[in-house]
Design an enzyme around this catalytic site. Structure first.
Site, PDB file in Angstrom:
ATOM      1  NE  ARG A  89       7.026  38.992  46.924  1.00 24.44           N
ATOM      2  CZ  ARG A  89       8.018  38.491  46.566  1.00 24.44           C
ATOM      3  NH1 ARG A  89       8.767  37.892  47.266  1.00 24.44           N
ATOM      4  NH2 ARG A  89       8.367  38.610  45.334  1.00 24.44           N
ATOM      5  CE  LYS A 121      11.575  34.175  26.561  1.00 27.67           C
ATOM      6  NZ  LYS A 121      12.729  34.734  26.951  1.00 27.67           N
ATOM      7  CG  HIS A 176       6.064  36.294  23.398  1.00 21.82           C
ATOM      8  ND1 HIS A 176       7.268  35.984  24.535  1.00 21.82           N
ATOM      9  CD2 HIS A 176       6.170  37.025  22.439  1.00 21.82           C
ATOM     10  CE1 HIS A 176       7.987  37.063  23.807  1.00 21.82           C
ATOM     11  NE2 HIS A 176       7.558  37.605  22.666  1.00 21.82           N
ATOM     12  CE  LYS A 199       5.980  37.506  18.095  1.00 21.20           C
ATOM     13  NZ  LYS A 199       5.395  38.911  18.183  1.00 21.20           N
ATOM     14  CD  GLU A 216      15.428  41.661  21.513  1.00 16.76           C
ATOM     15  OE1 GLU A 216      14.553  41.926  22.238  1.00 16.76           O
ATOM     16  OE2 GLU A 216      16.449  41.154  21.779  1.00 16.76           O
ATOM     17  CG  ASP A 238      16.476  36.843  26.889  1.00  9.23           C
ATOM     18  OD1 ASP A 238      15.621  36.374  27.626  1.00  9.23           O
ATOM     19  OD2 ASP A 238      16.476  37.865  26.117  1.00  9.23           O
ATOM     20  CG  HIS A 253      12.008  33.691  21.534  1.00  9.76           C
ATOM     21  ND1 HIS A 253      10.973  33.285  22.000  1.00  9.76           N
ATOM     22  CD2 HIS A 253      12.308  34.869  21.936  1.00  9.76           C
ATOM     23  CE1 HIS A 253      10.595  34.144  23.113  1.00  9.76           C
ATOM     24  NE2 HIS A 253      11.365  35.138  23.090  1.00  9.76           N
ATOM     25  CE  LYS A 287      18.289  41.982  24.918  1.00  6.90           C
ATOM     26  NZ  LYS A 287      16.949  42.371  24.452  1.00  6.90           N
TER      27      LYS A 287
END
Lengths: 513, 414
Positions: free
Chosen positions: A63, A172, A202, A206, A240, A259, A264, A364
């Site tokens: 857009r 995803k 993704h 790896k 993370e 998430d 994963h 996290k």
């Protein structure tokens, strides 16, 4: 009368790499972050490496009232920011000249008509046979509209091998629960065959993730001990050190369970736990992964062996500086109950893994960024050397590090040199970076190439996605029934105390990373 | 970089290696990164002619150490003028001596250091027949053995034969042979003799890989594949350092090796596409060497033949003389319909190589890639990547050997 060979006779032999057929990739959401930070840099690296198909063309669909030149400038900036080479040289110019832009509205039929026109024109100019890769890099809320637009405008071919191919890549999240995932699948399947749909995660691109199967199945010494008779438990960690950063709004809808765990971590678990496939072929591998996900035992409130811990980071110190609590992050509700940390004890109801716990944790604002799978073996049946002698001896451990330093470590006991018997644990390390001094392909590079050559082995099949959602939904139901809030943990620590208790209860402990 | 070197008698090499590794481990500044597992994939024997070539080989091995951790054994045949490197105080004690070196260098910020080991054994000319007996005890068991010979070996000599017999793979560089066209035949003979026992690689073949890939790319689109049945001319342009005066004076001895590579490239196309000899031999059209081929199983009629044209481009002595262009001229689908021209061209200045298709009055870019001149390290790395025989190479080489012996092949000189 000559016949056209079905495969390229000049490609024969082991040295020439498999090349995808000429094709055009259409990126929906081409003005966005994913396109600029991941997709196009990966495409450019593939281009520099000579891996893109001859005459490859990219069409951006977004857009924005952009011209081709505007799109190219924007991409040029992104590639420069990624410090990629040769941008202003002949190579860079050749790559940028293969980019085109189609200003559009996702829900507007005329946009798809313009896209169709543009694709026909480029096919003709660039002598293409019309192979198409559609990449959904736009917000998930637009997926169904884009798919419908493509279908109704006649841009989706049937998947018949005699025709140029059409494939679609879906980023995803594939829905936010089982029901919405089913709806998304129904929307996709209205126009695409399952074989044409590439659900990308993704993590599966790896190098070390791919090496899990090679390690297990190309080495005869591991597979015989890869079961409940020899393995005590498995720990899968995706840690993370970052907070939610600018993704507070998204994270409030998702949380760590949706998430990270749904995709994963459960995918890593499936690769570790799956049975050897009958052949290293797409459906054979995906069948075995799906069987693992089907055997996940849903957690229950009475803790029949499985257990779930959720946490949320508070303020603390991370990456050498003070950081705010999750609830103070931008886009996050001050009374949010969203989890930023999850630890699970997962059990698989199958012959190979019965009673072997898989401990999964992700969070996290943990002390460091690290992803690994640790397989801890049982102790020897007898302490032959005496408990005092073997005091420093830990059980055998096999660690597959996925990031940042990809590699494999094996821990075993060894005699300490000297006149008396003393045993210590030592580690043998294999580092991808130093043992194969060639750059590992970035996960997106690998996966994009797989889409172009039509290899779906590393992509999620619908049934696996649905089963992962079933498991995640069962955890959510438990939390819905439980009025308690996520346990707070200080940013920069290894998660809430509940995670330690979860291990204590089973007589084990988390690996110190 | 930590490096420890010691000269020792051949019989003591293993204990010295052990001692040097201990010293490396004691002194390493990267101890906090954990012990490094000494991975060794292969034994790599280098048969080097003279001290300079031995040094060059050592630096190539060093560059490959991480990707191909090896027990490297450099047999350095001493040439007139080489200075004696062995310490004089040891010379009277034992002979031969070996210089054992272990080195560790940190590769970057992540991971343990890269470590490797190397033994250099200076070999007197008169001891050449003992090469195999020197090398054999230095090899690690259970690992494949690769013999790399950077210069033209004397293929009939016993010392080379015995070393080759120890190896699973022999890697040569026909471009470094004194006479490259003859070199192709020598390598082809060696491949034939060693078939079934050991494999032979040629760095000249590795030099062609990116060119072969670019040509193959053109026909990746099934819609273009039928053009392969209509190829009329294959022209390979290559750089030649030769100047007329040299030609007159020295003949083949002074030639650029690129003519052999151009021939090997044409032979690859022929072997893949079933092209066989059509005419009697080579003839010249100006500087261009021309050979008529035909499609196997097809009678010699107009349109059934393919012309090979090897086209030398002059380059100054010292400039790279490699392939520069590959051009395929393709007939139209029916008589009277326009054909197509496929051109692959490398620009020497930038190293950029592009393939283009001229078709129905239009010119289409197919691919543009960076094609830097390959280093010896990169070429050897490619050869070390493959175990087992490369049948495409062997078939191409067999065709090249045949074509290089045809009448008129003595004209393949510029």
């Amino acid at each position: 009368m000559s016949t056209v060979p079905s495969s390229n006779p000049l490609r024969a032999g082991r040295r020439l790499r498999a090349a995808p057929e000429p094709s055009t990739m259409v990126i929906f959401g081409a003005s966005g972050n994913l396109t600029h930070r991941k997709l196009v840099p990966s495409l450019y690296r593939l281009f520099l490496d000579g891996r893109l198909p001859p005459g490859f063309t990219v069409v951006g669909f977004a857009r924005r009232e952009w011209s081709d030149d505007d799109f190219r400038s924007s991409i040029h900036e992104a590639l420069r920011a990624a410090e990629l080479p040769n941008l202003d040289a002949e190579l860079g110019r050749a790559f940028l000249s293969s980019l085109f832009f189609c200003p559009a509205e996702f829900g507007d039929k005329s946009s798809y008509a313009s896209l169709r026109e543009l694709l026909h024109q480029k096919d003709k100019e660039r002598v293409h046979s019309g192979n198409r890769l559609f990449y959904l890099a736009a917000p998930p809320g637009t997926y169904e509209r884009v798919v419908q637009g493509l279908g109704e405008s006649g841009l989706v071919r049937s998947g018949d091998a005699a025709e140029p191919w059409t494939r679609i890549v879906v980023e995803k999240p594939f829905g936010r629960d089982h029901d919405s995932a089913q709806r998304l699948t129904a929307a996709l399947r209205r126009w695409f065959q399952e074989e044409q749909i590439y659900r990308i995660d993704h993590y599966l691109g790896k190098e070390t993730v791919q090496n899990i199967l090679v390690f297990r199945l190309a080495n005869a010494i591991f597979e015989p001990i890869w079961n409940r008779d020899h393995i005590d438990h498995v720990q899968i960690t995706v840690a993370e050190d970052a907070g939610v950063e600018r993704r507070g709004g998204y994270y409030e809808e998702a949380g760590a369970l949706r998430d990270m765990i749904q995709n994963h971590l459960l995918q890593l678990l499936a690769l570790v736990a799956m049975e050897p496939p009958a052949a290293f072929e797409v459906e054979a591998v995906r069948d075995e992964k799906a069987k693992v996900l089907r055997s996940l035992r849903p957690p229950t409130a009475d803790r029949d062996g499985s257990a779930v811990v959720r946490g949320q980071y508070g303020a603390g110190v991370a990456r050498g500086g003070k950081v705010v609590a999750y609830r103070e992050e931008s886009g996050v509700a001050p009374d949010s109950r969203i989890e930023t940390y999850v630890a699970l004890k997962v059990l698989l109801d199958n012959w190979r893994w019965a009673d072997v716990p898989f401990f999964l944790r992700t969070g996290k604002r943990l002390p460091k960024r690290m992803t690994e799978i640790a397989i801890q073996f049982r102790r020897p049946p007898l302490a032959l050397f005496g408990s005092e002698v073997a005091r420093g001896l830990q059980p055998n451990l096999l660690v597959m590090r996925i990031q940042p330093d990809e590699g494999i470590t094996l821990r075993f006991g060894s005699k300490v040199p000297g006149s008396t018997i003393r045993i210590h644990s030592v580690s043998m390390d294999f580092h991808y970076g130093t043992s194969f001094q060639q750059r590992s392909a970035d996960a997106y590079e690998r996966l994009l190439l797989d889409c172009l050559v039509g290899d779906a082995t590393l992509f999620n099949r619908d049934d696996a996605v649905q089963m992962a959602w079933r498991y995640v939904d069962s955890v959510h139901r438990l939390w819905d029934e439980d009025a308690s809030e996520p346990e707070l943990y200080e940013a920069g620590t290894w998660g809430p105390s509940g995670a330690r208790r979860l291990m204590d209860e089973s007589g084990r402990e988390w690996r110190r990373l | 970089m930590n490096e420890f070197t010691r000269w020792t008698a051949l019989a003591d090499v293993e204990s010295v290696v052990h001692e040097l590794w201990s010293r490396v481990n004691e002194s390493r500044p990267w101890a906090d990164k954990g012990a490094s597992l000494a991975l060794r994939q292969l034994n790599l024997i280098v048969l080097a002619r003279g001290g300079r070539q031995a040094k060059r080989a050592s630096s190539v091995l060093e560059a490959l150490a991480a990707a191909f951790p090896a027990r490297a054994v450099v047999m350095a045949e001493q040439m007139p003028g080489d200075r004696v490197e062995e310490p004089r105080e040891l010379l009277h004690e034992a002979h031969p001596l070996a210089r054992v070196t272990v080195r560790c260098g940190a590769p970057g910020t992540v991971g343990p250091p890269i470590c490797w080991e190397e033994m250099v054994v200076p070999v007197r000319r008169e001891d050449a027949s003992l090469l195999q007996s020197y090398a054999e005890p230095l090899l690690l068991g259970d690992l494949p053995v690769v013999l790399w010979v950077p210069q033209e070996p004397d293929c009939s000599a016993q010392d080379f034969r015995r070393l080759a017999d120890m190896a699973d793979r022999v890697v040569l560089d026909s471009a470094a042979f004194d006479a490259p066209i003859r070199g192709l035949r020598l390598v082809a003979d060696l491949v034939r003799e060693m078939a079934g026992h050991r494999t032979v690689g040629d760095l000249s073949w590795a030099r062609l890989t990116p060119w072969r890939e670019l040509v193959a790319d053109v026909f990746e689109d099934p819609a273009r594949r039928d053009m392969l049945d209509r190829v009329e001319t294959l022209t390979v342009g290559y750089g030649s350092e030769v100047v007329d005066s040299e030609l007159a004076a020295g003949g083949e001895e002074h030639l650029s090796p690129a003519v052999a590579r151009a021939l090997l490239f044409c032979s690859w196309m022929a072997s893949r596409l079933g092209w066989v000899l059509g005419g009697r031999g080579w003839h010249k059209e100006g500087d261009v060497s021309v050979l008529e081929m035909r499609r196997a199983g097809v009678k010699m009629t107009p349109g059934s033949t393919i012309l090979f044209r090897l086209h030398p481009h002059r380059c100054l002595p010292g400039e790279f003389g490699g392939l520069e262009t590959v051009t395929l001229e393709v007939a139209g689908k029916t008589s009277g319909t326009p054909g197509a021209v496929i051109t692959i061209k490398r620009t020497p200045d930038s190293g950029v190589c592009s393939s283009r298709l001229r078709y129905e009055g239009r010119e289409v870019d197919i691919r543009t890639i960076d094609m830097p001149l390959p280093t010896e390290e990169a070429l050897l790395a490619e050869e070390l990547s493959y175990v087992g025989s490369d049948t495409v190479f062997e078939e191409s080489l067999a065709v090249a050997a045949q074509l290089s012996g045809l009448p008129g092949s003595e004209g393949l000189v510029i």
